[in-house]
Scaffold this active site. Structure first.
Site, PDB file in Angstrom:
ATOM      1  N   SER A 104      -7.649  18.576  -3.677  1.00 18.07           N
ATOM      2  CA  SER A 104      -8.785  17.738  -4.064  1.00 18.07           C
ATOM      3  C   SER A 104      -9.253  18.021  -5.482  1.00 18.07           C
ATOM      4  CB  SER A 104      -9.947  17.973  -3.103  1.00 18.07           C
ATOM      5  OG  SER A 104      -9.610  17.520  -1.813  1.00 18.07           O
ATOM      6  N   HIS A 147     -13.019  -6.730  32.226  1.00 19.22           N
ATOM      7  CA  HIS A 147     -13.778  -5.474  32.271  1.00 19.22           C
ATOM      8  C   HIS A 147     -14.511  -5.260  30.942  1.00 19.22           C
ATOM      9  CE1 HIS A 147     -12.195  -3.896  36.076  1.00 19.22           C
ATOM     10  NE2 HIS A 147     -11.024  -4.377  35.723  1.00 19.22           N
ATOM     11  N   GLU A 164      -5.060  10.351  -1.905  1.00 20.42           N
ATOM     12  CA  GLU A 164      -5.821   9.514  -2.848  1.00 20.42           C
ATOM     13  C   GLU A 164      -7.306   9.869  -2.827  1.00 20.42           C
ATOM     14  OE1 GLU A 164      -4.484   6.730  -4.831  1.00 20.42           O
ATOM     15  OE2 GLU A 164      -2.707   7.912  -4.405  1.00 20.42           O
ATOM     16  N   THR A 224      -9.672  12.869  -0.581  1.00 22.55           N
ATOM     17  CA  THR A 224     -10.013  13.026   0.840  1.00 22.55           C
ATOM     18  C   THR A 224     -11.319  12.302   1.173  1.00 22.55           C
ATOM     19  OG1 THR A 224     -11.347  14.981   0.456  1.00 22.55           O
ATOM     20  CG2 THR A 224      -8.990  15.345   0.860  1.00 22.55           C
TER      21      THR A 224
END
Lengths: 371, 402
Positions: free
Chosen positions: B149, B297, B382, B384
Site C-alpha cells: 500500500s 420464499h 489498485e 486496498t
C-alpha cells in the site's frame, strides 16, 4: 454458572492443541494442495481416540456411558485451528455412530460398528432440498438420486441419511456399496475426501431404517444438533486461526513507517473477528451443553435451536474473519504461500453444508405457525 | 450522466463486449481458472475487437473508430467506455478481463508521461508475436515485497551511470510479470529525495539484468498472470526514462492516473457481482424448496432484491466517477468510493449467493465459487479498501487525499 473447563476438558483441549500445532498445521498446506489428508493422520489421530470415540465399547469402540458433546466441541475448536478439512475427516464418524447406537437395529449396529472398528469411515448427508426420490419398498425404502457432496463420502462405507419419503421423515443408514460413488473436488476442506453417491432404485432394508415418521423428525433434529454444534466449534477455531496468522503478519509488516497492526482500521478488523470467534465458541459450547442434557421434546428443541443459532453465527463469523485475514495480509494473503487464502476457502463450507441455516430457521418457525 | 439514458456509444460497447463475454469468455473461464493459464488465443481474438495491448496509448480509436478529442478541456468518453467495457468483460471472467487489459496498466503511464518517441518504442516492443507465438504483452512493475500500500517506500533504485541508469531491486505481484515483452518499471533515481525521486522506465524483455521471476499461485483471477520480477544491475538507456529529462511528477502523476482507472476497477467488481446475481436468479427461477418455488420464499427473493440494490448503487458510483473523469473534474473521492464500494458489493453478493446455493456451490470451479474467489482481489489491488477509505476520509476533511 461456571465457564471454566473441567480437568478432563482442559486435558482434551491441551492434547488436541499439541496435536494440531505439531502435526495438523504442518500437514495442512500440502493436504490442501494434494486434495487428501496425509496417510499418517489416521494412525496419529487414532491413537488420540478419534474415529471410534462414539462407538460403544461393546462394539469395539471407546464409548463407555453417555457421549459428551461438550468435550467434542472443545476438541472441535482446537481442530478448527489446525485444518478444517482434516477436522471434518476426524469428526465424520460421530453422527452415524451415535445415531446407530441410539436408534439402530442390531443389524445396523453390526454393519456400521464392524466397519468402523476395522478402520472404515462413515458420513452424514441431508437431502435439504428434497431432491431425492424415495419410495416405500415393503418395509424398506427405495432411493434414487444423488447424495452429497459431503466430506468423507469419497471413501466412507456408510452414510447416515436424513431425508423424506413423501411427507414422512426418515433416518436411514445407507451402504455405499449399493450406489455409484464419485470423488468431488471442493473449494475448501480439500483434505476431507469429499464425494457424491448416486443411487438408482437402491434398496434400503427395514433393518437399516433407524427411524421414520415423527420419531425420525425427532432423531433428525438431534443428529442435526450434534452436527451443527460440531460445525460451529470448528468454525470458531478456523476464525481464531485466521486471526493468529493475521496478527503475526500485521505485527511484522511495516507500511507508512509503522507495523500495519497499529492502524486503527486493522485493529478493528482483528477485534471484530476475535469478538465473533469468542461468541461463536461460547454459543457452540452452550449448545453442546444443552445437547448433553436432552431428555424430552422441550430440551431437544432448545438444544436444536441453540445449535442452529450457533451455526448461523459461525457461518457469518468465520466468513468475515477469514476474508479479513486475507485483507490484512493484502497481496500476500491472496497467494497460496500464506495459509489465509486456504482458510478463506475453508470457511465457506460452514455456511453451505446441510443447506442454508437461515432458511431452516424460517421453515421451522413457519412449521410452528402451521403455515 | 450517460447511465440514465441510452447513450449509443456505451450501448454499443456493452452489446459488443457483452456478447464477447458470453460467447467467448465464459466457455473457457473455468479451464483457465483450473490451469492458472493465460487465455492467449482469446487475447489475440480480442485484438480484433480493438482491445489491443497499446489501446491506452493509441487513444480510443482502436476501440471506437474515433480519435480522442484533442482539446484537453472538452469532455471525453474514455473512462465511461472503459467502465462499460470492463463490467462486461468481468461479467465473463475477471481473470480473463485482467489478462486482456493487463498491458493497459503499463500503457497508462506511457500514454500520460511518455514522450512521442517513447510511445513509439512502446508500440514497437509490443508488435507481433513473442517466442511462444503469443501476442506480446506489457507489465507495470511497481509493487515490491516490502511495499504494498505504501508505494512511496519503494526500494528499487535506478542509479545514473553516464547515458544509462542501472536498476536494482525486486518487484512483486506484477501482472504479466513472467511473460511480458516490455516492462514499465518504477525505481528511485534519487533516494535522498524520497518519493519525488521515483521515476518510470521502459525496459524491454531480454535486457540483461531483467529477470522474470516465479509465477504466483493465487486465490482468484487465475487467468491473469501474476509474477515476481527481479532487476540485477539492469542497464537502461536514459532515453527510456518516462518523460525524458523533462520535469515530471513521476509517481505522483501515476497516482493521479489511478483516479481515472479506479472507476474501471470498480466496474469490473460490478461485473462479478452481476454475474453471480444473474446466476442466482436463473437458479432460483428453476428451483424449489420442499415443493415450493424458491422465488416464493422471501428469504430468497428479498436477498435478490438487496443484491440488485447494491449492484445498481455500485454501478451508479462507478459511472459518476467515470463521468467526472471524462469532464476533467476532480473525481478522486468519487473514484475511491466507486472502487471500494464495487469491491464490497462483489464480495457481499458472491458470498450471499454461495450461502443460498448451499452444497451445490461447494465445488471448486463452480461459477459462483470462482467469482467469490475472484472478487477478493478487488479489495486489495489498485489500492486496498483501507487506502480507498483513507483517501475518502481525507477528502471529506479537506486534506490532500493522495
Amino acid at each position: 454458572m461456571d465457564f471454566a473447563l473441567d480437568d478432563e476438558q482442559t486435558l482434551i483441549a491441551q492434547t488436541v492443541r499439541r496435536f494440531v500445532d505439531k502435526d495438523v498445521r504442518a500437514w495442512a498446506a500440502d493436504a490442501d494442495r494434494a486434495g487428501a489428508a496425509p496417510p499418517r493422520l489416521t494412525a496419529v489421530a487414532g491413537d488420540l481416540g478419534f474415529f471410534l470415540d462414539a462407538v460403544p465399547e461393546a462394539s469395539g469402540g471407546m464409548l463407555d456411558g453417555p457421549y459428551s458433546h461438550l468435550r467434542r466441541a472443545v476438541r472441535g475448536h482446537e481442530l478448527g485451528r489446525g485444518c478444517a478439512g482434516m477436522a471434518a475427516l476426524l469428526e465424520t464418524n460421530v453422527e452415524p455412530a451415535l445415531a446407530v447406537g441410539r436408534w439402530g437395529s442390531a443389524a445396523a449396529a453390526e454393519a456400521l460398528f464392524g466397519s468402523l472398528s476395522a478402520g472404515g469411515l462413515a458420513t452424514t448427508a441431508r437431502d435439504s432440498r428434497g431432491t431425492l426420490d424415495i419410495s416405500r419398498d415393503a418395509d424398506g425404502l427405495r432411493v434414487t438420486g444423488k447424495l452429497g457432496p459431503v466430506p468423507a463420502l469419497g471413501t466412507a462405507r456408510h452414510v447416515l441419511l436424513m431425508a423424506r419419503c413423501g411427507d414422512e421423515p426418515v433416518l436411514a443408514l445407507i451402504d455405499t456399496a449399493g450406489g455409484r460413488r464419485a470423488p468431488f473436488v471442493p473449494s475448501g476442506w480439500r483434505a476431507a475426501a469429499w464425494g457424491t453417491l448416486t443411487l438408482e432404485a437402491a434398496s434400503v432394508p427395514a433393518a437399516m431404517i433407524l427411524a421414520r415418521g415423527p420419531a425420525a423428525a425427532d432423531a433428525t433434529a438431534e443428529v442435526l444438533t450434534w452436527y451443527k454444534v460440531s460445525l460451529a466449534a470448528r468454525a470458531a477455531g478456523v476464525a481464531v486461526s485466521a486471526m493468529e496468522h493475521a496478527r503475526k503478519y500485521a505485527d511484522e509488516r511495516v507500511q507508512f513507517g509503522r507495523p500495519i497492526g497499529h492502524f486503527e482500521s486493522l485493529i478493528r478488523l482483528r477485534d471484530d473477528a476475535d469478538t465473533g470467534a469468542a461468541a461463536v465458541r461460547l454459543m457452540a459450547l452452550h449448545a453442546a451443553w444443552q445437547a448433553d442434557r436432552v431428555k424430552d421434546d422441550s430440551t431437544r428443541a432448545a438444544a436444536h435451536d441453540a445449535a442452529s443459532r450457533a451455526r448461523v453465527m459461525a457461518g457469518d463469523v468465520v466468513d468475515r474473519a477469514t476474508v479479513d485475514a486475507v485483507q490484512i495480509l493484502g497481496g500476500y494473503g491472496f497467494v497460496n504461500d500464506y495459509p489465509v487464502e486456504k482458510l478463506m476457502r475453508d470457511a465457506r463450507a460452514f455456511a453451505q453444508l446441510l443447506g442454508d441455516e437461515r432458511f431452516d430457521r424460517i421453515l421451522a418457525v413457519r412449521a410452528q405457525q402451521g403455515a | 450522466m450517460d447511465i440514465f439514458h441510452n447513450n449509443p456509444m456505451l450501448a454499443g460497447v456493452r452489446q459488443m463486449l457483452g456478447a464477447f463475454a458470453k460467447q467467448q469468455i465464459r466457455p473457457i473461464a473455468d479451464q483457465h481458472d483450473r490451469d492458472e493459464s493465460m487465455p492467449w488465443d482469446l487475447m489475440k481474438m480480442a485484438q480484433g475487437f480493438g482491445m489491443t495491448q497499446t489501446a491506452v496509448v493509441d487513444g480510443r480509436k482502436a476501440l471506437t473508430g474515433k480519435d480522442e478529442e484533442g482539446d484537453a478541456a472538452k469532455p471525453k468518453s474514455q473512462a465511461r467506455i472503459g467502465c462499460a467495457g470492463s463490467e462486461e468483460l468481468a461479467y465473463g471472467c475477471a481473470g480473463i478481463c485482467l489478462a486482456i487489459g493487463g498491458s493497459g496498466l503499463a500503457a497508462s503511464p506511457v500514454a500520460r508521461m511518455g514522450t512521442e518517441e517513447q510511445q513509439q518504442e512502446f508500440r514497437r516492443l509490443l508488435k507481433g508475436d513473442d517466442d511462444h507465438g503469443h501476442i506480446k504483452v506489457a507489465a507495470m512493475a511497481l509493487s515490491e515485497p516490502s511495499t504494498g500500500s505504501d508505494i512511496s517506500g519503494l526500494s528499487t533504485v535506478a542509479r545514473p551511470d553516464g547515458d544509462h541508469f542501472v536498476i536494482n531491486g525486486h518487484k512483486q505481484w506484477i501482472t504479466n510479470g513472467a511473460s511480458a515483452s516490455v516492462y514499465v518499471v518504477w525505481a528511485n533515481t534519487d533516494p535522498s529525495a524520497g518519493r519525488a525521486g521515483v521515476r518510470g522506465f521502459i525496459v524491454a524483455r531480454g535486457t540483461p539484468g531483467l529477470v522474470p521471476g516465479r509465477k504466483e499461485t493465487k486465490l482468484g483471477i487465475r487467468a491473469s498472470e501474476t509474477a515476481q520480477v527481479h532487476f540485477e544491475d539492469c542497464r537502461v538507456h536514459k532515453d527510456m526514462l518516462l518523460g525524458g529529462g523533462a520535469t515530471s511528477e513521476g509517481l505522483s502523476d501515476t497516482k493521479k492516473m489511478l483516479d481515472s482507472t479506479r472507476p474501471m476497477v470498480g466496474a469490473q467488481a460490478v461485473g462479478i457481482a452481476r454475474a453471480a446475481f444473474d446466476y442466482l436468479v436463473e437458479r432460483v427461477q428453476g428451483g424449489t424448496m420442499q415443493g415450493t418455488p424458491l422465488a416464493h420464499h422471501q428469504r430468497v427473493a428479498f436477498e435478490l432484491a438487496e443484491m440488485e440494490m447494491e449492484i445498481q448503487a455500485a454501478r451508479a458510483l462507478v459511472h459518476k466517477a467515470a463521468w467526472m473523469a471524462d469532464h476533467n473534474m476532480d473525481n478522486v473521492r468519487m473514484a475511491s468510493m466507486a472502487k471500494a464500494y464495487g469491491a464490497k458489493v462483489a464480495q457481499d453478493v458472491t458470498s450471499r449467493a454461495l450461502t443460498l446455493l448451499g452444497e451445490e456451490a461447494l465445488e471448486s470451479g463452480h461459477p459462483v465459487e470462482k467469482w467469490y474467489r475472484d472478487a477478493k482481489i478487488y479489495d486489495i489491488f489498485e489500492g486496498t479498501g483501507q487506502i480507498q477509505r483513507r483517501i475518502i476520509a481525507r477528502s471529506i476533511f479537506g486534506v490532500n487525499p493522495t
